[in-house]
Design a protein around this motif. Structure first.
Motif, short mmCIF file in Angstrom:
data_model
loop_
_atom_site.label_atom_id
_atom_site.label_comp_id
_atom_site.label_asym_id
_atom_site.label_seq_id
_atom_site.Cartn_x
_atom_site.Cartn_y
_atom_site.Cartn_z
N GLN A 142 -11.20 31.67 30.07
CA GLN A 142 -10.65 31.85 31.55
C GLN A 142 -10.37 30.31 31.86
OE1 GLN A 142 -10.48 34.09 34.00
NE2 GLN A 142 -10.99 35.50 32.02
N LYS A 143 -10.89 29.20 31.52
CA LYS A 143 -10.66 28.03 31.76
C LYS A 143 -9.25 27.68 31.06
CE LYS A 143 -14.47 25.47 32.80
NZ LYS A 143 -14.46 24.64 33.74
N VAL A 144 -8.69 28.10 30.11
CA VAL A 144 -7.42 27.88 29.54
C VAL A 144 -6.38 28.54 30.33
CG1 VAL A 144 -6.05 28.41 27.37
CG2 VAL A 144 -8.38 27.62 27.15
N ILE A 145 -6.81 30.01 30.73
CA ILE A 145 -5.64 30.78 31.41
C ILE A 145 -5.62 30.00 32.78
CG2 ILE A 145 -5.46 32.80 32.88
CD1 ILE A 145 -6.92 34.28 30.48
N SER A 146 -6.52 29.55 33.36
CA SER A 146 -6.59 28.97 35.01
C SER A 146 -5.94 27.59 34.74
CB SER A 146 -7.93 28.46 35.57
OG SER A 146 -8.53 27.55 35.00
N SER A 147 -6.06 26.67 33.78
CA SER A 147 -5.24 25.84 33.50
C SER A 147 -3.80 25.96 33.24
CB SER A 147 -5.96 24.71 32.39
OG SER A 147 -5.69 25.24 31.15
N GLY A 148 -3.45 26.91 32.53
CA GLY A 148 -2.04 27.24 32.37
C GLY A 148 -1.39 27.64 33.67
N THR A 149 -2.16 28.52 34.31
CA THR A 149 -1.89 28.90 35.76
C THR A 149 -1.54 27.71 36.72
OG1 THR A 149 -2.87 31.14 35.50
CG2 THR A 149 -2.24 30.45 37.90
N ASN A 150 -2.58 26.63 36.66
CA ASN A 150 -2.48 25.45 37.44
C ASN A 150 -1.24 24.69 37.25
OD1 ASN A 150 -4.87 26.39 39.14
ND2 ASN A 150 -6.05 25.08 37.90
#
Length: 154
Positions: A142-150
């Motif tokens: 989830q953190k990887v996904i959210s950092s990619g989105t950010n």
């Protein structure tokens, strides 16, 4: 570093990706070690069961006087003859030998039962560690996904 009361955990969602990766690595190492221990305990249990079976079936009046293979080492056997099925010495593990009688059966049965208890406890720990690892992987994902989105919205 302040210690937390036993039984309280930390909120892993508040950890950085680096901290989560370190914890994930620690869980993977522990799982590897515990899995190896589980395999060794299972092998020991099988060995003791085979020993019990061998004593019950192989050291009986039916084989008295007949040719058998006598183990000298784990891989070296010599031909021999079992002269007396009531007077044999049995290796019950870690260098202990017992004459074949009910005490021998009791020791081996006890070892098999003790190993079963230990295996069950270890299996529970393995399941808990697997669950923890999955939870860490989910949060990390989830953190990887959210950092990619950010980074793509910046």
């Amino acid at each position: 570093m302040a210690s937390q009361p036993k039984g309280q955990g930390i909120d892993i969602t508040s950890l950085s990706m680096q901290q989560l990766s370190q914890i994930k690595k620690q869980f993977e190492d522990e799982l590897t070690h515990l899995s190896n221990s589980f395999t060794q305990l299972r092998a020991a249990q099988v060995k003791f069961r085979e020993c019990l079976r061998s004593i019950e079936l192989g050291v009986s009046g039916k084989v008295e006087g007949k040719p058998i293979l006598v183990p000298l080492t784990a891989s070296l056997y010599v031909p021999g003859t079992l002269a007396d099925t009531d007077n044999v010495i049995v290796d019950v593990g870690t260098g202990f030998y017992v004459e074949k009688h009910e005490r021998c059966y009791g020791i081996l049965r006890s070892k098999v039962e003790d190993l079963a208890v230990n295996l069950k406890a270890l299996e529970k720990i393995l399941q808990e560690k697997n669950d923890g690892l999955r939870m860490i992987e989910d949060v990390l994902r989830q953190k990887v996904i959210s950092s990619g989105t950010n980074s793509s919205t910046s």
